[in-house]
Design a protein around this motif. Structure first.
Motif, PDB file in Angstrom:
ATOM      1  N   VAL A   9      11.689   4.796  -8.205  1.00  0.00           N
ATOM      2  CA  VAL A   9      10.564   3.900  -8.497  1.00  0.00           C
ATOM      3  C   VAL A   9      10.197   3.152  -7.221  1.00  0.00           C
ATOM      4  CG1 VAL A   9       9.744   2.024  -9.968  1.00  0.00           C
ATOM      5  CG2 VAL A   9      11.446   3.657 -10.844  1.00  0.00           C
ATOM      6  N   ILE A  13       8.573   3.514   2.110  1.00  0.00           N
ATOM      7  CA  ILE A  13       9.412   4.374   2.943  1.00  0.00           C
ATOM      8  C   ILE A  13      10.826   4.515   2.353  1.00  0.00           C
ATOM      9  CG2 ILE A  13      10.213   2.548   4.547  1.00  0.00           C
ATOM     10  CD1 ILE A  13       9.076   5.956   5.724  1.00  0.00           C
ATOM     11  N   THR A  14      11.357   3.439   1.744  1.00  0.00           N
ATOM     12  CA  THR A  14      12.716   3.525   1.187  1.00  0.00           C
ATOM     13  C   THR A  14      12.763   4.515   0.033  1.00  0.00           C
ATOM     14  OG1 THR A  14      13.003   1.188   1.702  1.00  0.00           O
ATOM     15  CG2 THR A  14      14.637   2.184   0.258  1.00  0.00           C
ATOM     16  N   ALA A  34       3.341   2.645  -8.200  1.00  0.00           N
ATOM     17  CA  ALA A  34       2.316   1.884  -8.920  1.00  0.00           C
ATOM     18  C   ALA A  34       0.925   2.061  -8.294  1.00  0.00           C
ATOM     19  CB  ALA A  34       2.675   0.403  -8.926  1.00  0.00           C
ATOM     20  N   GLY A  39       3.630   5.229   0.687  1.00  0.00           N
ATOM     21  CA  GLY A  39       3.876   4.657   2.017  1.00  0.00           C
ATOM     22  C   GLY A  39       4.163   3.167   1.972  1.00  0.00           C
ATOM     23  N   SER A  54      -1.695   0.016  10.276  1.00  0.00           N
ATOM     24  CA  SER A  54      -1.992  -1.394  10.000  1.00  0.00           C
ATOM     25  C   SER A  54      -0.776  -2.128   9.451  1.00  0.00           C
ATOM     26  CB  SER A  54      -3.152  -1.509   9.010  1.00  0.00           C
ATOM     27  OG  SER A  54      -2.849  -0.800   7.833  1.00  0.00           O
ATOM     28  N   ALA A  58       5.901   0.756  14.560  1.00  0.00           N
ATOM     29  CA  ALA A  58       6.851   1.248  15.554  1.00  0.00           C
ATOM     30  C   ALA A  58       8.179   1.602  14.892  1.00  0.00           C
ATOM     31  CB  ALA A  58       7.083   0.170  16.616  1.00  0.00           C
ATOM     32  N   PRO A 237       2.611   2.283 -12.687  1.00  0.00           N
ATOM     33  CA  PRO A 237       3.545   1.159 -12.556  1.00  0.00           C
ATOM     34  C   PRO A 237       4.646   1.221 -13.617  1.00  0.00           C
ATOM     35  CG  PRO A 237       1.435   0.425 -13.461  1.00  0.00           C
ATOM     36  CD  PRO A 237       1.274   1.874 -13.141  1.00  0.00           C
ATOM     37  N   ALA A 283      13.185   0.965  -5.684  1.00  0.00           N
ATOM     38  CA  ALA A 283      12.867   0.612  -4.296  1.00  0.00           C
ATOM     39  C   ALA A 283      11.540  -0.135  -4.288  1.00  0.00           C
ATOM     40  CB  ALA A 283      12.809   1.867  -3.428  1.00  0.00           C
ATOM     41  N   PRO A 285       9.587  -4.347  -4.700  1.00  0.00           N
ATOM     42  CA  PRO A 285       9.884  -5.748  -4.366  1.00  0.00           C
ATOM     43  C   PRO A 285      10.930  -6.327  -5.331  1.00  0.00           C
ATOM     44  CG  PRO A 285       7.516  -5.339  -4.326  1.00  0.00           C
ATOM     45  CD  PRO A 285       8.142  -4.095  -4.848  1.00  0.00           C
ATOM     46  N   VAL A 288       9.912  -7.507  -8.693  1.00  0.00           N
ATOM     47  CA  VAL A 288       9.562  -6.396  -9.594  1.00  0.00           C
ATOM     48  C   VAL A 288      10.850  -5.784 -10.156  1.00  0.00           C
ATOM     49  CG1 VAL A 288       8.431  -4.143  -9.737  1.00  0.00           C
ATOM     50  CG2 VAL A 288       7.414  -5.942  -8.334  1.00  0.00           C
ATOM     51  N   THR A 314      -2.737  -8.309   8.534  1.00  0.00           N
ATOM     52  CA  THR A 314      -3.008  -7.766   9.865  1.00  0.00           C
ATOM     53  C   THR A 314      -4.515  -7.527   9.983  1.00  0.00           C
ATOM     54  OG1 THR A 314      -2.383  -5.609   8.964  1.00  0.00           O
ATOM     55  CG2 THR A 314      -0.793  -6.657  10.413  1.00  0.00           C
ATOM     56  N   ARG A 367      -4.073  -5.318  17.499  1.00  0.00           N
ATOM     57  CA  ARG A 367      -3.667  -5.670  16.134  1.00  0.00           C
ATOM     58  C   ARG A 367      -3.225  -7.125  16.104  1.00  0.00           C
ATOM     59  NH1 ARG A 367       0.859  -3.099  12.228  1.00  0.00           N
ATOM     60  NH2 ARG A 367       2.244  -4.554  13.272  1.00  0.00           N
ATOM     61  N   MET A 416       7.234  -9.628   2.889  1.00  0.00           N
ATOM     62  CA  MET A 416       8.421  -9.836   3.715  1.00  0.00           C
ATOM     63  C   MET A 416       9.448 -10.695   2.997  1.00  0.00           C
ATOM     64  SD  MET A 416       7.175  -9.726   7.507  1.00  0.00           S
ATOM     65  CE  MET A 416       6.407  -8.215   8.064  1.00  0.00           C
TER      66      MET A 416
HETATM   67  C1  LIG Z   1       2.394  -5.928   8.816  1.00  0.00           C
HETATM   68  C2  LIG Z   1       3.770  -5.313   8.875  1.00  0.00           C
HETATM   69  C3  LIG Z   1       4.242  -4.816  10.077  1.00  0.00           C
HETATM   70  C4  LIG Z   1       5.498  -4.238  10.140  1.00  0.00           C
HETATM   71  N1  LIG Z   1       5.921  -3.672  11.314  1.00  0.00           N
HETATM   72  C5  LIG Z   1       7.055  -2.955  11.341  1.00  0.00           C
HETATM   73  C6  LIG Z   1       7.389  -2.160  12.467  1.00  0.00           C
HETATM   74  O1  LIG Z   1       6.630  -2.084  13.437  1.00  0.00           O
HETATM   75  N2  LIG Z   1       8.556  -1.470  12.444  1.00  0.00           N
HETATM   76  C7  LIG Z   1       9.387  -1.493  11.351  1.00  0.00           C
HETATM   77  O2  LIG Z   1      10.440  -0.836  11.377  1.00  0.00           O
HETATM   78  N3  LIG Z   1       9.074  -2.217  10.251  1.00  0.00           N
HETATM   79  C8  LIG Z   1       7.934  -2.924  10.213  1.00  0.00           C
HETATM   80  N4  LIG Z   1       7.581  -3.612   9.084  1.00  0.00           N
HETATM   81  C9  LIG Z   1       8.518  -3.638   7.953  1.00  0.00           C
HETATM   82  C10 LIG Z   1       8.525  -2.308   7.191  1.00  0.00           C
HETATM   83  O3  LIG Z   1       7.240  -1.802   7.109  1.00  0.00           O
HETATM   84  C11 LIG Z   1       9.072  -2.529   5.797  1.00  0.00           C
HETATM   85  O4  LIG Z   1      10.353  -3.168   5.870  1.00  0.00           O
HETATM   86  C12 LIG Z   1       9.220  -1.240   5.004  1.00  0.00           C
HETATM   87  O5  LIG Z   1       8.087  -0.422   5.134  1.00  0.00           O
HETATM   88  C13 LIG Z   1       9.484  -1.586   3.549  1.00  0.00           C
HETATM   89  O6  LIG Z   1       9.612  -0.400   2.816  1.00  0.00           O
HETATM   90  P1  LIG Z   1      10.063  -0.406   1.293  1.00  0.00           P
HETATM   91  O7  LIG Z   1       9.930   0.986   0.805  1.00  0.00           O
HETATM   92  O8  LIG Z   1      11.418  -1.014   1.158  1.00  0.00           O
HETATM   93  O9  LIG Z   1       9.058  -1.382   0.546  1.00  0.00           O
HETATM   94  P2  LIG Z   1       7.474  -1.240   0.350  1.00  0.00           P
HETATM   95  O10 LIG Z   1       6.846  -0.568   1.488  1.00  0.00           O
HETATM   96  O11 LIG Z   1       7.007  -2.592  -0.028  1.00  0.00           O
HETATM   97  O12 LIG Z   1       7.348  -0.266  -0.901  1.00  0.00           O
HETATM   98  C14 LIG Z   1       7.528  -0.696  -2.229  1.00  0.00           C
HETATM   99  C15 LIG Z   1       6.634   0.186  -3.096  1.00  0.00           C
HETATM  100  O13 LIG Z   1       6.880  -0.142  -4.476  1.00  0.00           O
HETATM  101  C16 LIG Z   1       5.641  -0.034  -5.149  1.00  0.00           C
HETATM  102  N5  LIG Z   1       5.733  -0.765  -6.414  1.00  0.00           N
HETATM  103  C17 LIG Z   1       5.662  -2.107  -6.621  1.00  0.00           C
HETATM  104  N6  LIG Z   1       5.790  -2.374  -7.927  1.00  0.00           N
HETATM  105  C18 LIG Z   1       5.961  -1.192  -8.572  1.00  0.00           C
HETATM  106  C19 LIG Z   1       6.164  -0.818  -9.936  1.00  0.00           C
HETATM  107  N7  LIG Z   1       6.215  -1.731 -10.925  1.00  0.00           N
HETATM  108  N8  LIG Z   1       6.297   0.496 -10.245  1.00  0.00           N
HETATM  109  C20 LIG Z   1       6.251   1.440  -9.279  1.00  0.00           C
HETATM  110  N9  LIG Z   1       6.045   1.132  -7.956  1.00  0.00           N
HETATM  111  C21 LIG Z   1       5.922  -0.160  -7.617  1.00  0.00           C
HETATM  112  C22 LIG Z   1       4.648  -0.633  -4.166  1.00  0.00           C
HETATM  113  O14 LIG Z   1       3.313  -0.276  -4.489  1.00  0.00           O
HETATM  114  C23 LIG Z   1       5.142  -0.046  -2.852  1.00  0.00           C
HETATM  115  O15 LIG Z   1       4.528   1.194  -2.562  1.00  0.00           O
HETATM  116  C24 LIG Z   1       6.320  -4.187   8.980  1.00  0.00           C
HETATM  117  C25 LIG Z   1       5.846  -4.710   7.775  1.00  0.00           C
HETATM  118  C26 LIG Z   1       4.577  -5.248   7.711  1.00  0.00           C
HETATM  119  C27 LIG Z   1       4.042  -5.757   6.388  1.00  0.00           C
END
Ligand SMILES: Cc1cc2nc3c(=O)[nH]c(=O)nc-3n(C[C@H](O)[C@H](O)[C@H](O)COP(=O)(O)OP(=O)(O)OC[C@H]3O[C@@H](n4cnc5c(N)ncnc54)[C@H](O)[C@@H]3O)c2cc1C
Length: 479
Positions: A9, A13-14, A34, A39, A54, A58, A237, A283, A285, A288, A314, A367, A416
């Motif tokens: 879920v 990226i995770t 959702a 991504g 955006s 990196a 979702p 995976a 927030p 959530v 951004t 940016r 964050m």
């Molecule tokens: C502006 C910005 C710049 C950054 N720059 C860098 C960088 O340069 N290098 C780097 O390494 N890291 C960077 N980071 C941090 C990095 O991008 C994140 O730590 C990482 O992408 C988080 O991934 P995640 O999969 O854990 O969470 P998220 O990317 O938040 O993914 C969570 C997913 O869950 C989905 N979701 C939410 N609720 C539900 C639900 N009820 N059911 C199903 N799906 C749901 C969301 O839509 C989302 O797609 C940056 C972050 C930001 C915001």
């Protein structure tokens, strides 16, 4: 027993790395997202005819998790390296170069700091005493700011650690947990008496390497989803997880989170998508996850729901290249703004200077980033005000007053997670309580720390946990 069915879920990226690992291990994986795209915080835009990221922009190519993933995906040779070039720090008054050897957790060399004149003579004298400060006690968690205050003095924290590490997390370094956001530093402090002497003993290493791809980080997302064992459901979702104890697969209770004992074999249903799942990775927030788990494992609600977050934004801005390229304000890869400056602008990355794949004959892409924990300006400003305020800050920092020909605003609400002092212990408690649901894993930046490197490690751990549980359950059924 048919092929185990696993739901992941959250298609950030995770979740994508978790899904790819599990599909590679032979499970049928359903990725449930959702939003209408995959991504999450990784998003490549078609901007000024260029593939501009955006969100995350990196890949920190520090080992071992991320290089291993890129190898597995066949992407290692595709990596585009960032051009060398330092950043500058703006304190609202002066723009100064970031000295060599200064990273997010402070200086590893003192001479470049002395030469940069970023610090006052008094602050420098205090920082130079670091090797004489007694060994730090890092057994109990503390803030990364307080820890570095004690080692180097507060000027190092305010002038370097705040704009580097604090900006990265959109947070206050005097609240962020040393163990959660700087585990390497905690390890160094536990192994060595002095951080400066430890860095000297490590030798070399050079500046950290950062990478991207010619098509932007979308290339990584595309490679992760290109697996026949993964089916993808977007715009789906998930609102709740329902636990269905099926039957015991052996005599013993499940002994740990890995589910290696022969405990109850559970199956799960997810509200929002039909199916019954042998394993589930969340995976998403933390708030959530708290809501999804509430019906079945309500006792973890508060710890997860209480993790604070920062909303960030951004703005991509394309300037006429000829007016910016040789301007003295843009002679670095970007600038970082101290929180004490009180400005909305947190950082400006000069993407065209930093990345070879973002070279364009006419455009110079910058940016601009904004948003810190407990500062709600980003949420209050509409897009036009956000852009004009950030451009005004950029002009004040660089002395360049030209207008962009194109802008694009992206908002990242609650993106964050603020892993503050005590987080590792609280999370260990949550994971301990989740052991009664074998095959259920919690992962992602929201709990294990932001950045694609941490997410990769977090995903590897979640996939290993589910794999171990399902291998055990399968073994128990066969025996
Ligand atoms: C502006 C910005 C710049 C950054 N720059 C860098 C960088 O340069 N290098 C780097 O390494 N890291 C960077 N980071 C941090 C990095 O991008 C994140 O730590 C990482 O992408 C988080 O991934 P995640 O999969 O854990 O969470 P998220 O990317 O938040 O993914 C969570 C997913 O869950 C989905 N979701 C939410 N609720 C539900 C639900 N009820 N059911 C199903 N799906 C749901 C969301 O839509 C989302 O797609 C940056 C972050 C930001 C915001």
């Amino acid at each position: 027993m048919g092929k185990p069915q696993v739901a992941v879920v959250g298609g950030g990226i995770t979740g994508l790395i978790t899904a790819h690992r599990l599909a590679g291990a032979g499970f049928d994986v359903t990725m449930v997202e959702a939003g209408d795209r995959l991504g999450g915080q990784v998003r490549t835009e078609d901007f000024a005819g260029l593939p501009v990221d955006s969100g995350a922009e990196a890949l920190h190519l520090a080992g071992p998790h991320l290089p291993e993933l890129l190898d597995r995906l066949g992407l290692s040779d595709e990596v585009v390296r960032a051009r060398s070039g330092s950043a500058r720090i703006w304190d609202g008054q002066r723009l100064r170069p970031l000295p060599a050897g200064v990273g997010p957790t402070g200086p590893t060399r003192l001479m470049p700091v002395v030469r940069s004149r970023v610090m006052s003579p008094r602050g420098l004298a205090r920082a130079a005493m670091e090797p004489l400060v007694g060994r730090s006690d890092v057994e109990s968690d503390q803030s990364v700011g307080a820890f570095l205050d004690r080692r180097f003095g507060s000027e190092v924290v305010d002038r370097f650690v705040d704009p580097l590490l604090g900006n990265l997390h959109g947070g206050d370094v005097r609240r962020l947990s040393l163990q959660a956001v700087a585990p390497f530093l905690a390890q160094q402090a536990s192994d060595h008496r002095s951080l400066i002497l430890a860095a000297r003993a490590r030798k070399g290493g050079g500046p950290p390497a950062f990478g991207n791809f010619n098509g932007g980080l979308a290339s990584l997302i595309d490679a992760l989803t290109d697996h026949p064992g993964i089916s993808i459901r977007v715009s789906t979702p998930v609102s709740a997880l329902v636990v269905e104890p099926e039957r015991r697969t052996g005599g013993d209770r499940t002994s740990d989170r890995g589910g290696v004992g022969r405990g109850p074999r559970m199956r799960y249903r997810l509200e929002g998508i039909d199916g019954v799942w042998d394993g589930v990775a969340l995976a998403v927030p933390a708030s959530v996850s708290a809501r999804i788990l509430a019906p079945g494992v309500g006792e973890v609600f508060e710890e997860l729901d209480d993790i604070p977050t920062a909303s960030v934004a951004t703005v991509l801005a394309a300037f006429p290249r000829s007016t910016v390229e040789d301007h003295p304000g843009f002679q670095a890869n970007g600038l970082l703004v101290t929180s004490r400056a009180g400005r909305l602008l947190k950082a400006a990355t000069f993407l065209t200077r930093k990345w070879p794949h973002l070279d364009h004959p006419d455009h110079f892409v910058v940016r601009l980033s904004a948003g810190r924990a407990r500062d709600h300006r980003v949420e209050q400003l509409d897009d036009d005000d956000l852009v004009s305020r950030l451009l005004a800050d950029l002009a004040a920092a660089t002395g360049y007053h030209g207008s962009p020909t194109l802008t694009l605003v992206r908002r990242w609400p609650g993106a964050m997670a603020q892993l503050e002092v005590g987080h590792p212990e609280r999370l260990a408690g949550v994971r301990q309580r989740l052991t009664r649901c074998p095959g259920l894993a919690l992962a992602g930046a929201a709990v294990d720390g932001l950045g694609i490197v941490s997410c990769t490690a977090s995903a590897d751990r979640a996939a290993a946990l589910i794999e171990a549980h399902l291998a055990d359950a399968r073994g128990a059924l066969v025996s």
